[in-house]
Design an enzyme around this catalytic site. Sequence first.
Site, PDB file in Angstrom:
ATOM      1  N   GLU A  96       0.962  -1.142   0.328  1.00 17.99           N
ATOM      2  CA  GLU A  96      -0.146  -0.464  -0.292  1.00 17.99           C
ATOM      3  C   GLU A  96       0.869   1.369   0.193  1.00 17.99           C
ATOM      4  OE1 GLU A  96      -2.776  -0.283   3.119  1.00 17.99           O
ATOM      5  OE2 GLU A  96      -4.276  -1.770   1.867  1.00 17.99           O
ATOM      6  N   GLU A 107      -6.976  -7.448  -0.617  1.00 15.70           N
ATOM      7  CA  GLU A 107      -6.839  -7.430   0.941  1.00 15.70           C
ATOM      8  C   GLU A 107      -8.460  -7.147   0.530  1.00 15.70           C
ATOM      9  OE1 GLU A 107      -4.983  -4.851   2.902  1.00 15.70           O
ATOM     10  OE2 GLU A 107      -3.032  -5.984   2.218  1.00 15.70           O
TER      11      GLU A 107
HETATM   12  C1  GLA Z   1      -4.045  -2.271   4.737  1.00 18.20           C
HETATM   13  C2  GLA Z   1      -3.028  -2.453   5.012  1.00 18.20           C
HETATM   14  C3  GLA Z   1      -2.804  -4.255   5.538  1.00 18.20           C
HETATM   15  C4  GLA Z   1      -4.024  -3.831   6.720  1.00 18.20           C
HETATM   16  C5  GLA Z   1      -5.312  -3.465   6.217  1.00 18.20           C
HETATM   17  C6  GLA Z   1      -6.199  -3.217   7.892  1.00 18.20           C
HETATM   18  O1  GLA Z   1      -5.404  -2.671   3.845  1.00 18.20           O
HETATM   19  O2  GLA Z   1      -2.293  -2.718   3.828  1.00 18.20           O
HETATM   20  O3  GLA Z   1      -1.390  -4.526   6.142  1.00 18.20           O
HETATM   21  O4  GLA Z   1      -3.150  -3.023   7.577  1.00 18.20           O
HETATM   22  O5  GLA Z   1      -5.337  -2.417   5.896  1.00 18.20           O
HETATM   23  O6  GLA Z   1      -7.300  -3.178   7.353  1.00 18.20           O
END
Ligand code: GLA
Length: 644
Positions: free
Chosen positions: A150, A305
């Site tokens: 991210e 995710e």
């Molecule tokens: C983001 C991060 C993950 C986790 C999620 C929780 O997407 O990439 O590592 O922290 O948030 O919602």
Amino acid sequence: MGATRVPGLLFGGDYNPEQWPEEVWAEDVRLMAEAGVNMATVAVFSWSRLEPRPGVYDWGWLDRVLDLLHEHGIAADLATATATPPPWLVREHPEVMPVDAAGTRLEFGSRQGYCPSSPVFKEHAVRLARAVAERYKDHPALAMWHISNEYADHTLECFCPESARHFRTWLGKRYGSIEALNQAWGTSCWGQHYTSLDQVEPPRKAPGPVNPSQLVDWRRFCSDALLELFGAEKSVLREITPDIPVTTNFMSILHGLDYWKWAAEEDLVSDDAYPDPADPESHVAVALSYDLMRSLKRKPWLLLESAPSAVSWREVNVPKPPGMMRLHSLQALAHGSDGVMFFQWRQAAYGPEKFHSAMLPHGGTATRGWQDTLRLGRDLRDLAEIAGTTTKADVALILDWDSWWGLEAPESMPSNRLRLKELLLSWYAPLHARGVNVDLARPDEDLSGYRVVIAPNLYMCTAESLRTVTGQLVVGPFSGVVDPNDHVHPGGAPGPLADLLGIAVDEFWPLPDGATQETTAGTARTWAEWIRVQDAEVVATYQGGELDGLPAVTRKGNAYYVSCLLDDPTAILSIEGLDLPDGVEATRRENYLFLLNHATTPKKVILPAPGRDLLTQQDLEGEIEIAPRDAIVLKESSDTPVYP
Ligand code: GLA
């Protein structure tokens, strides 16, 4: 077969075995296999465990994890582990930590603690990526590379001296000379004329509003600086494992990063999406971001995710009620994802995410959450044949990051209320409600294949923008205002679009907070304009108030101009769609029609063609009923899909 060598749809989540004693791992892989998990994302935050001391690696635990996964038929989305530098690196080189706009250097103790421009960080990250790739290049579990994590989630920008140097190098390449920069930034205003590039700094906290041209360049630079970091790791992976696809998880529609540029550097687009269960309309905004993900490469992408139930980072973290996790997962597939992955596999026992839901909750296999995981695994097996199928859309929505950065520069606009996401949604939501497939598109690509092209806003616009449109063109308010340097076009808006649209904007007329302005095409809020028509016809006029009787919507040939933010701007067009009840979403991938009932009551729908529901194996035709928060994935009998 999707983008990886794993057949069918991908199913799994982030797996953080380093947070658990090894005895737990055996149970993890056994339960993963039971649920039908076929991919796990591993080692995202593992740098300090893989390289506990400079140059000293500890691979043993990750070897065992990858072996275990492989023995249970689970592929690895293996991270390069560079999302958090280890403490030894930060203590040896405090300058790798980012500095905020006020000049404070941030402290270690969270994640993503790196300056995007730090050569020290980059060197160490690339070295680690190389070590990981060399170690696992032949591991049979390796199916996909996950670079960092991210980008721009916590660290989009850094204002340290190293970032300043990097910014100056970037500016030097863009402008070639200090005079060209002075020209582009309009430094004659407020006495900012530079005589050397060395005098230029990032837009730190200044006494008053910062030069908006400088701000737009800073936004471009920040996106590019992180992309450079990504690119450095990617080249190493490409060299060592040319056949393994590379991704990094995007964050839906993100202001900070120009995902058109980013996606061009990836093999597979992946996204993290967290619609708020407390917001009954969140499925609409998330559908828009899924359509962007699909459009970035015009091919299937991956939901890398999502939350099985509640997250842990909102002020109030509402869980997903029964059925919503499945429905939201099917929605991602409907919009082109080739799988459903979650954060995370096993719910954490400690750390900031201990209350974040997981596929295997704290309560283990006795929980509702685990039953949801099992059910989704079965559904995804039933839907395996949709992997790799594509989506056709006749309508394109233009999304342009330069315009977004210019439009949302604080402190120097007619109104700070005109927000790009809101403008996009004002067009997208009514199309979505009628089951119309929508692509997102760049203003400078070939748009001739679309029946309708809508630019909800194109604040920063060049003469070439939109020239390839052959279908209907719609341009939204405050478009064609400035050139790429954020200088107002001669003669004012809509600048280079004036001949196409046949109008001139006399004056921007932002509406005060809470105020509305009636028009013959519906109610407007936030924004209006005083328009002069040149050779266009008037489609709708303002009603009442200072603009009474003036044009609100105009049309010249196939080109519409909408000068305000309307509740349903699509009402002025005739875009065919499906007749769907409230809360029901319809989307197509080839001859698969997804019907999703987001409502909490049953809904009746008339099917456009007969077919078989892949989720129940029932043949369906005519009028059908979809239970609350349930879905139908109809494989239409005819191979020629009926596109709404
Ligand atoms: C983001 C991060 C993950 C986790 C999620 C929780 O997407 O990439 O590592 O922290 O948030 O919602």
